[in-house]
Design a protein around this motif. Sequence first.
Motif, PDB file in Angstrom:
ATOM      1  N   TYR A 184       0.804  -1.224   0.000  1.00 16.07           N
ATOM      2  CA  TYR A 184       0.000   0.000   0.000  1.00 16.07           C
ATOM      3  C   TYR A 184       0.841   1.280   0.000  1.00 16.07           C
ATOM      4  O   TYR A 184       0.324   2.358  -0.294  1.00 16.07           O
ATOM      5  CB  TYR A 184      -0.991  -0.007   1.167  1.00 16.07           C
ATOM      6  N   VAL A 185       2.112   1.176   0.292  1.00 20.76           N
ATOM      7  CA  VAL A 185       2.994   2.338   0.161  1.00 20.76           C
ATOM      8  C   VAL A 185       3.096   2.744  -1.308  1.00 20.76           C
ATOM      9  O   VAL A 185       3.169   3.921  -1.650  1.00 20.76           O
ATOM     10  CB  VAL A 185       4.402   2.040   0.739  1.00 20.76           C
ATOM     11  N   TYR A 186       3.055   1.762  -2.200  1.00 22.72           N
ATOM     12  CA  TYR A 186       3.241   1.993  -3.628  1.00 22.72           C
ATOM     13  C   TYR A 186       1.947   2.038  -4.431  1.00 22.72           C
ATOM     14  O   TYR A 186       1.879   2.690  -5.474  1.00 22.72           O
ATOM     15  CB  TYR A 186       4.159   0.913  -4.215  1.00 22.72           C
ATOM     16  N   TYR A 187       0.914   1.337  -3.973  1.00 26.52           N
ATOM     17  CA  TYR A 187      -0.343   1.242  -4.717  1.00 26.52           C
ATOM     18  C   TYR A 187      -1.531   1.386  -3.782  1.00 26.52           C
ATOM     19  O   TYR A 187      -1.472   0.984  -2.626  1.00 26.52           O
ATOM     20  CB  TYR A 187      -0.457  -0.122  -5.423  1.00 26.52           C
ATOM     21  N   LYS A 188      -2.635   1.929  -4.309  1.00 29.12           N
ATOM     22  CA  LYS A 188      -3.868   2.021  -3.531  1.00 29.12           C
ATOM     23  C   LYS A 188      -4.590   0.684  -3.492  1.00 29.12           C
ATOM     24  O   LYS A 188      -5.375   0.418  -2.604  1.00 29.12           O
ATOM     25  CB  LYS A 188      -4.789   3.080  -4.127  1.00 29.12           C
ATOM     26  N   GLY A 189      -4.321  -0.149  -4.479  1.00 28.86           N
ATOM     27  CA  GLY A 189      -4.949  -1.467  -4.558  1.00 28.86           C
ATOM     28  C   GLY A 189      -4.445  -2.187  -5.790  1.00 28.86           C
ATOM     29  O   GLY A 189      -3.558  -1.694  -6.503  1.00 28.86           O
ATOM     30  N   ALA A 190      -5.032  -3.339  -6.063  1.00 34.75           N
ATOM     31  CA  ALA A 190      -4.602  -4.126  -7.220  1.00 34.75           C
ATOM     32  C   ALA A 190      -4.810  -3.360  -8.525  1.00 34.75           C
ATOM     33  O   ALA A 190      -4.029  -3.502  -9.467  1.00 34.75           O
ATOM     34  CB  ALA A 190      -5.351  -5.453  -7.250  1.00 34.75           C
ATOM     35  N   ASN A 191      -5.840  -2.516  -8.586  1.00 34.95           N
ATOM     36  CA  ASN A 191      -6.070  -1.725  -9.800  1.00 34.95           C
ATOM     37  C   ASN A 191      -4.929  -0.752 -10.078  1.00 34.95           C
ATOM     38  O   ASN A 191      -4.694  -0.380 -11.229  1.00 34.95           O
ATOM     39  CB  ASN A 191      -7.390  -0.963  -9.712  1.00 34.95           C
ATOM     40  N   GLY A 192      -4.232  -0.346  -9.043  1.00 32.10           N
ATOM     41  CA  GLY A 192      -3.076   0.533  -9.238  1.00 32.10           C
ATOM     42  C   GLY A 192      -2.001  -0.145 -10.067  1.00 32.10           C
ATOM     43  O   GLY A 192      -1.339   0.499 -10.888  1.00 32.10           O
ATOM     44  N   ILE A 193      -1.835  -1.426  -9.870  1.00 34.61           N
ATOM     45  CA  ILE A 193      -0.859  -2.180 -10.665  1.00 34.61           C
ATOM     46  C   ILE A 193      -1.320  -2.260 -12.115  1.00 34.61           C
ATOM     47  O   ILE A 193      -0.533  -2.059 -13.040  1.00 34.61           O
ATOM     48  CB  ILE A 193      -0.647  -3.592 -10.092  1.00 34.61           C
ATOM     49  N   ILE A 194      -2.608  -2.539 -12.302  1.00 36.73           N
ATOM     50  CA  ILE A 194      -3.154  -2.612 -13.661  1.00 36.73           C
ATOM     51  C   ILE A 194      -2.912  -1.299 -14.389  1.00 36.73           C
ATOM     52  O   ILE A 194      -2.428  -1.282 -15.522  1.00 36.73           O
ATOM     53  CB  ILE A 194      -4.661  -2.937 -13.636  1.00 36.73           C
ATOM     54  N   ASN A 195      -3.240  -0.194 -13.738  1.00 35.58           N
ATOM     55  CA  ASN A 195      -3.060   1.123 -14.365  1.00 35.58           C
ATOM     56  C   ASN A 195      -1.599   1.384 -14.703  1.00 35.58           C
ATOM     57  O   ASN A 195      -1.289   1.925 -15.769  1.00 35.58           O
ATOM     58  CB  ASN A 195      -3.609   2.224 -13.461  1.00 35.58           C
ATOM     59  N   GLU A 196      -0.703   1.014 -13.813  1.00 36.75           N
ATOM     60  CA  GLU A 196       0.719   1.241 -14.064  1.00 36.75           C
ATOM     61  C   GLU A 196       1.205   0.410 -15.249  1.00 36.75           C
ATOM     62  O   GLU A 196       1.950   0.908 -16.102  1.00 36.75           O
ATOM     63  CB  GLU A 196       1.538   0.907 -12.820  1.00 36.75           C
ATOM     64  N   ILE A 197       0.804  -0.837 -15.315  1.00 38.64           N
ATOM     65  CA  ILE A 197       1.194  -1.702 -16.428  1.00 38.64           C
ATOM     66  C   ILE A 197       0.686  -1.124 -17.745  1.00 38.64           C
ATOM     67  O   ILE A 197       1.438  -0.981 -18.715  1.00 38.64           O
ATOM     68  CB  ILE A 197       0.660  -3.138 -16.228  1.00 38.64           C
ATOM     69  N   GLU A 198      -0.594  -0.769 -17.772  1.00 37.21           N
ATOM     70  CA  GLU A 198      -1.182  -0.216 -18.995  1.00 37.21           C
ATOM     71  C   GLU A 198      -0.516   1.098 -19.386  1.00 37.21           C
ATOM     72  O   GLU A 198      -0.192   1.316 -20.551  1.00 37.21           O
ATOM     73  CB  GLU A 198      -2.684  -0.022 -18.815  1.00 37.21           C
ATOM     74  N   ASP A 199      -0.314   1.972 -18.401  1.00 42.75           N
ATOM     75  CA  ASP A 199       0.314   3.267 -18.689  1.00 42.75           C
ATOM     76  C   ASP A 199       1.725   3.097 -19.246  1.00 42.75           C
ATOM     77  O   ASP A 199       2.115   3.805 -20.183  1.00 42.75           O
ATOM     78  CB  ASP A 199       0.354   4.144 -17.434  1.00 42.75           C
ATOM     79  N   ASP A 200       2.496   2.178 -18.682  1.00 44.01           N
ATOM     80  CA  ASP A 200       3.859   1.947 -19.168  1.00 44.01           C
ATOM     81  C   ASP A 200       3.865   1.460 -20.616  1.00 44.01           C
ATOM     82  O   ASP A 200       4.666   1.920 -21.434  1.00 44.01           O
ATOM     83  CB  ASP A 200       4.597   0.930 -18.290  1.00 44.01           C
ATOM     84  N   ILE A 201       2.975   0.535 -20.926  1.00 44.09           N
ATOM     85  CA  ILE A 201       2.913   0.014 -22.295  1.00 44.09           C
ATOM     86  C   ILE A 201       2.458   1.109 -23.262  1.00 44.09           C
ATOM     87  O   ILE A 201       3.032   1.269 -24.341  1.00 44.09           O
ATOM     88  CB  ILE A 201       1.989  -1.218 -22.370  1.00 44.09           C
ATOM     89  N   ILE A 202       1.447   1.876 -22.870  1.00 42.44           N
ATOM     90  CA  ILE A 202       0.939   2.953 -23.725  1.00 42.44           C
ATOM     91  C   ILE A 202       2.011   4.019 -23.939  1.00 42.44           C
ATOM     92  O   ILE A 202       2.206   4.503 -25.056  1.00 42.44           O
ATOM     93  CB  ILE A 202      -0.341   3.582 -23.127  1.00 42.44           C
ATOM     94  N   LYS A 203       2.751   4.381 -22.889  1.00 42.94           N
ATOM     95  CA  LYS A 203       3.821   5.375 -23.032  1.00 42.94           C
ATOM     96  C   LYS A 203       4.874   4.906 -24.032  1.00 42.94           C
ATOM     97  O   LYS A 203       5.333   5.685 -24.870  1.00 42.94           O
ATOM     98  CB  LYS A 203       4.481   5.660 -21.680  1.00 42.94           C
ATOM     99  N   GLU A 204       5.260   3.647 -23.932  1.00 38.38           N
ATOM    100  CA  GLU A 204       6.242   3.111 -24.876  1.00 38.38           C
ATOM    101  C   GLU A 204       5.686   3.125 -26.297  1.00 38.38           C
ATOM    102  O   GLU A 204       6.367   3.507 -27.235  1.00 38.38           O
ATOM    103  CB  GLU A 204       6.643   1.686 -24.475  1.00 38.38           C
ATOM    104  N   PHE A 205       4.439   2.750 -26.429  1.00 41.41           N
ATOM    105  CA  PHE A 205       3.781   2.732 -27.723  1.00 41.41           C
ATOM    106  C   PHE A 205       3.726   4.137 -28.327  1.00 41.41           C
ATOM    107  O   PHE A 205       4.076   4.347 -29.484  1.00 41.41           O
ATOM    108  CB  PHE A 205       2.372   2.149 -27.559  1.00 41.41           C
ATOM    109  N   VAL A 206       3.305   5.127 -27.535  1.00 44.28           N
ATOM    110  CA  VAL A 206       3.202   6.510 -28.011  1.00 44.28           C
ATOM    111  C   VAL A 206       4.581   7.038 -28.401  1.00 44.28           C
ATOM    112  O   VAL A 206       4.739   7.701 -29.428  1.00 44.28           O
ATOM    113  CB  VAL A 206       2.549   7.411 -26.936  1.00 44.28           C
TER     114      VAL A 206
END
Length: 114
Positions: free
Chosen positions: A32-54
Amino acid sequence: MTFMTLAAKKNSNEITVTEISDIADINRKTFYVYYKGANGIINEIEDDIIKEFVCIINKQDIIKIILEPNLMFNIFTEIINKDINFFTLLINSSLIDTMFEKIKNVIREVLSSL
């Protein structure tokens, strides 16, 4: 990688912080220091892939890619091959549908800005 391993076995919204913490051998409070919940991990994974793609799209000649779409597929193949284990888990997970939707939206935004 812990989250992706779980997501390949079950629906991502069924994954709990307790499961992630147990498998990653960390305390839930540390999680919980790094994420608010499991969805925080999902968002980070998606954001990282999208950033690389963009980033990759922005370096390309979009008109050339529209005329020769295989160029973009070659780029995607290179990205996937860099971390084949991660992308194998991603493809086998429930996250893949939302990821494709986000990538499709990025492509629309780029094309609409031409």
